[in-house]
Design a protein around this motif. Sequence first.
Motif, PDB file in Angstrom:
ATOM      1  N   GLN A  72       3.431  -3.493 -10.403  1.00 32.79           N
ATOM      2  CA  GLN A  72       3.712  -4.447 -10.106  1.00 32.79           C
ATOM      3  C   GLN A  72       3.914  -4.344  -8.364  1.00 32.79           C
ATOM      4  OE1 GLN A  72       2.798  -6.927 -11.454  1.00 32.79           O
ATOM      5  NE2 GLN A  72       1.780  -5.936 -13.756  1.00 32.79           N
ATOM      6  N   GLN A  73       3.024  -4.219  -7.789  1.00 33.89           N
ATOM      7  CA  GLN A  73       3.137  -4.042  -6.671  1.00 33.89           C
ATOM      8  C   GLN A  73       3.888  -5.023  -5.705  1.00 33.89           C
ATOM      9  OE1 GLN A  73       3.161  -1.406  -4.469  1.00 33.89           O
ATOM     10  NE2 GLN A  73       3.529  -2.214  -2.430  1.00 33.89           N
ATOM     11  N   PRO A  74       2.873  -6.452  -6.136  1.00 35.29           N
ATOM     12  CA  PRO A  74       3.723  -7.748  -6.055  1.00 35.29           C
ATOM     13  C   PRO A  74       5.503  -8.248  -5.889  1.00 35.29           C
ATOM     14  CG  PRO A  74       1.737  -7.666  -6.912  1.00 35.29           C
ATOM     15  CD  PRO A  74       2.007  -6.708  -6.967  1.00 35.29           C
ATOM     16  N   ASP A  75       5.598  -7.435  -6.768  1.00 34.50           N
ATOM     17  CA  ASP A  75       7.590  -6.958  -7.547  1.00 34.50           C
ATOM     18  C   ASP A  75       7.793  -6.158  -5.919  1.00 34.50           C
ATOM     19  OD1 ASP A  75       6.249  -8.863  -9.794  1.00 34.50           O
ATOM     20  OD2 ASP A  75       6.827  -6.919 -11.233  1.00 34.50           O
ATOM     21  N   ILE A  76       7.910  -5.257  -5.536  1.00 33.16           N
ATOM     22  CA  ILE A  76       8.485  -4.703  -4.533  1.00 33.16           C
ATOM     23  C   ILE A  76       7.999  -5.923  -3.871  1.00 33.16           C
ATOM     24  CG2 ILE A  76       7.937  -2.906  -2.994  1.00 33.16           C
ATOM     25  CD1 ILE A  76       6.840  -1.606  -5.758  1.00 33.16           C
ATOM     26  N   GLU A  77       6.925  -6.172  -3.031  1.00 35.74           N
ATOM     27  CA  GLU A  77       7.334  -7.158  -2.291  1.00 35.74           C
ATOM     28  C   GLU A  77       7.982  -8.512  -2.113  1.00 35.74           C
ATOM     29  OE1 GLU A  77       5.274  -6.861   0.677  1.00 35.74           O
ATOM     30  OE2 GLU A  77       4.023  -5.098   0.248  1.00 35.74           O
ATOM     31  N   GLN A  78       8.019  -8.780  -3.256  1.00 38.03           N
ATOM     32  CA  GLN A  78       9.087 -10.201  -3.903  1.00 38.03           C
ATOM     33  C   GLN A  78      10.755  -9.318  -3.822  1.00 38.03           C
ATOM     34  OE1 GLN A  78       8.573 -11.687  -7.404  1.00 38.03           O
ATOM     35  NE2 GLN A  78       9.688 -14.082  -6.800  1.00 38.03           N
ATOM     36  N   LEU A  79      10.341  -8.232  -3.750  1.00 38.74           N
ATOM     37  CA  LEU A  79      12.107  -8.115  -3.672  1.00 38.74           C
ATOM     38  C   LEU A  79      12.615  -8.017  -2.144  1.00 38.74           C
ATOM     39  CD1 LEU A  79      14.120  -6.403  -5.211  1.00 38.74           C
ATOM     40  CD2 LEU A  79      13.372  -4.194  -4.618  1.00 38.74           C
ATOM     41  N   LEU A  80      11.811  -7.164  -1.725  1.00 34.49           N
ATOM     42  CA  LEU A  80      11.899  -6.727  -0.164  1.00 34.49           C
ATOM     43  C   LEU A  80      11.750  -8.409   0.511  1.00 34.49           C
ATOM     44  CD1 LEU A  80       9.640  -3.715   0.757  1.00 34.49           C
ATOM     45  CD2 LEU A  80      12.273  -3.801   0.181  1.00 34.49           C
ATOM     46  N   GLU A  81      11.455  -9.161  -0.405  1.00 42.23           N
ATOM     47  CA  GLU A  81      11.373 -10.244   0.776  1.00 42.23           C
ATOM     48  C   GLU A  81      12.245 -11.099   0.125  1.00 42.23           C
ATOM     49  OE1 GLU A  81       8.820 -14.487  -0.127  1.00 42.23           O
ATOM     50  OE2 GLU A  81       7.590 -12.657   0.334  1.00 42.23           O
ATOM     51  N   GLN A  82      13.384 -11.090  -0.755  1.00 41.01           N
ATOM     52  CA  GLN A  82      14.644 -11.537  -0.923  1.00 41.01           C
ATOM     53  C   GLN A  82      15.540 -10.965  -0.457  1.00 41.01           C
ATOM     54  OE1 GLN A  82      14.989 -11.249  -5.332  1.00 41.01           O
ATOM     55  NE2 GLN A  82      13.325 -13.007  -6.097  1.00 41.01           N
ATOM     56  N   LEU A  83      15.265  -9.543  -0.269  1.00 42.10           N
ATOM     57  CA  LEU A  83      16.141  -8.781   0.659  1.00 42.10           C
ATOM     58  C   LEU A  83      16.403  -9.247   1.796  1.00 42.10           C
ATOM     59  CD1 LEU A  83      15.778  -5.151  -0.886  1.00 42.10           C
ATOM     60  CD2 LEU A  83      18.303  -5.984  -0.912  1.00 42.10           C
ATOM     61  N   GLU A  84      15.398  -9.656   2.585  1.00 43.54           N
ATOM     62  CA  GLU A  84      15.464  -9.926   3.990  1.00 43.54           C
ATOM     63  C   GLU A  84      15.888 -11.014   4.436  1.00 43.54           C
ATOM     64  OE1 GLU A  84      13.848  -9.762   8.365  1.00 43.54           O
ATOM     65  OE2 GLU A  84      14.010  -8.405   6.282  1.00 43.54           O
ATOM     66  N   ARG A  85      15.877 -12.171   3.240  1.00 45.27           N
ATOM     67  CA  ARG A  85      16.306 -13.015   3.272  1.00 45.27           C
ATOM     68  C   ARG A  85      17.706 -13.055   2.936  1.00 45.27           C
ATOM     69  NH1 ARG A  85      13.622 -16.559  -0.809  1.00 45.27           N
ATOM     70  NH2 ARG A  85      11.756 -14.912  -0.818  1.00 45.27           N
ATOM     71  N   ARG A  86      18.315 -12.806   2.284  1.00 43.46           N
ATOM     72  CA  ARG A  86      20.098 -11.747   2.042  1.00 43.46           C
ATOM     73  C   ARG A  86      20.637 -11.524   3.091  1.00 43.46           C
ATOM     74  NH1 ARG A  86      20.468 -12.255  -4.617  1.00 43.46           N
ATOM     75  NH2 ARG A  86      19.524 -13.856  -4.704  1.00 43.46           N
ATOM     76  N   ASP A  87      19.613 -10.680   3.977  1.00 46.70           N
ATOM     77  CA  ASP A  87      20.631  -9.607   4.915  1.00 46.70           C
ATOM     78  C   ASP A  87      19.040  -8.989   5.527  1.00 46.70           C
ATOM     79  OD1 ASP A  87      22.102  -7.438   6.080  1.00 46.70           O
ATOM     80  OD2 ASP A  87      22.125  -6.467   4.265  1.00 46.70           O
ATOM     81  N   PRO A  88      18.978  -9.465   6.666  1.00 49.52           N
ATOM     82  CA  PRO A  88      17.689 -10.046   7.795  1.00 49.52           C
ATOM     83  C   PRO A  88      18.422  -8.251   8.877  1.00 49.52           C
ATOM     84  CG  PRO A  88      18.830 -11.514   8.173  1.00 49.52           C
ATOM     85  CD  PRO A  88      19.614 -11.161   6.996  1.00 49.52           C
ATOM     86  N   GLU A  89      19.255  -7.796   8.469  1.00 51.61           N
ATOM     87  CA  GLU A  89      19.788  -6.187   9.137  1.00 51.61           C
ATOM     88  C   GLU A  89      19.680  -4.960   8.542  1.00 51.61           C
ATOM     89  OE1 GLU A  89      21.408  -6.424  12.298  1.00 51.61           O
ATOM     90  OE2 GLU A  89      21.317  -8.180  12.617  1.00 51.61           O
ATOM     91  N   LEU A  90      19.302  -5.105   7.776  1.00 48.48           N
ATOM     92  CA  LEU A  90      18.636  -4.080   6.681  1.00 48.48           C
ATOM     93  C   LEU A  90      17.485  -4.353   6.099  1.00 48.48           C
ATOM     94  CD1 LEU A  90      19.996  -2.491   4.453  1.00 48.48           C
ATOM     95  CD2 LEU A  90      19.179  -3.833   2.628  1.00 48.48           C
ATOM     96  N   ASP A  91      16.972  -2.978   6.723  1.00 52.12           N
ATOM     97  CA  ASP A  91      15.516  -2.409   6.843  1.00 52.12           C
ATOM     98  C   ASP A  91      15.277  -1.295   5.506  1.00 52.12           C
ATOM     99  OD1 ASP A  91      14.684  -3.484   9.449  1.00 52.12           O
ATOM    100  OD2 ASP A  91      15.001  -2.169  10.431  1.00 52.12           O
ATOM    101  N   VAL A  92      14.354  -1.637   5.002  1.00 57.25           N
ATOM    102  CA  VAL A  92      14.228  -1.660   3.367  1.00 57.25           C
ATOM    103  C   VAL A  92      12.538  -0.721   3.997  1.00 57.25           C
ATOM    104  CG1 VAL A  92      13.693  -1.323   1.013  1.00 57.25           C
ATOM    105  CG2 VAL A  92      15.309  -2.389   2.680  1.00 57.25           C
TER     106      VAL A  92
END
Length: 186
Positions: free
Chosen positions: A54-74
Amino acid sequence: VDRRGGDPGCSRSRSSAASDVYKRQDLDLVARRELSLLATAIRTGVESAVRDGQQPDIEQLLEQLERRDPELDVFVFDKNLALLSSSWGSSPNLPRANAVLRESEPEAIHVQVVEETDFVASTPVRVQGANAGFIVLMRPRAALQTDLSEERQGLVVSMLAVVIALSLTLSLVVHIRLHRPLHQIM
């Protein structure tokens, strides 16, 4: 007076510098722990998504992280170090993330400071015991200092609000309990 015969101002300066070093070490330790925990949580989600295809699940996880912590690069890499996914806006740090993995592919979570400017965590992604890829997280050290400064400022404002509220409450109680009975007596 400094009993060692030195300048008392110099002693305070050394003490302040030592305190700053300890504060920085404490901040670094907390940042390393937090990044390690975050890497573990992200790894769990990525491993689950990779296992289920489920590649879209990875994208969704990274999107949620970006909203919560934009300083973090994953960055999420496959086992051949090809980029599978990354957080939005992290592309300038892709060469550094690649360099971290080329230097040493982690067998477990590894947190380090890179170029004295960033905290970097790298961890393998395992699916059914086999290496399926890697995750690299990067967080700027300056962002931690900014967060700490904002928390200190918030604490000072909160303390001032408490002091003002207590002062007003105390003056109100004194007025009600002391001044009114005195005016009634007179």
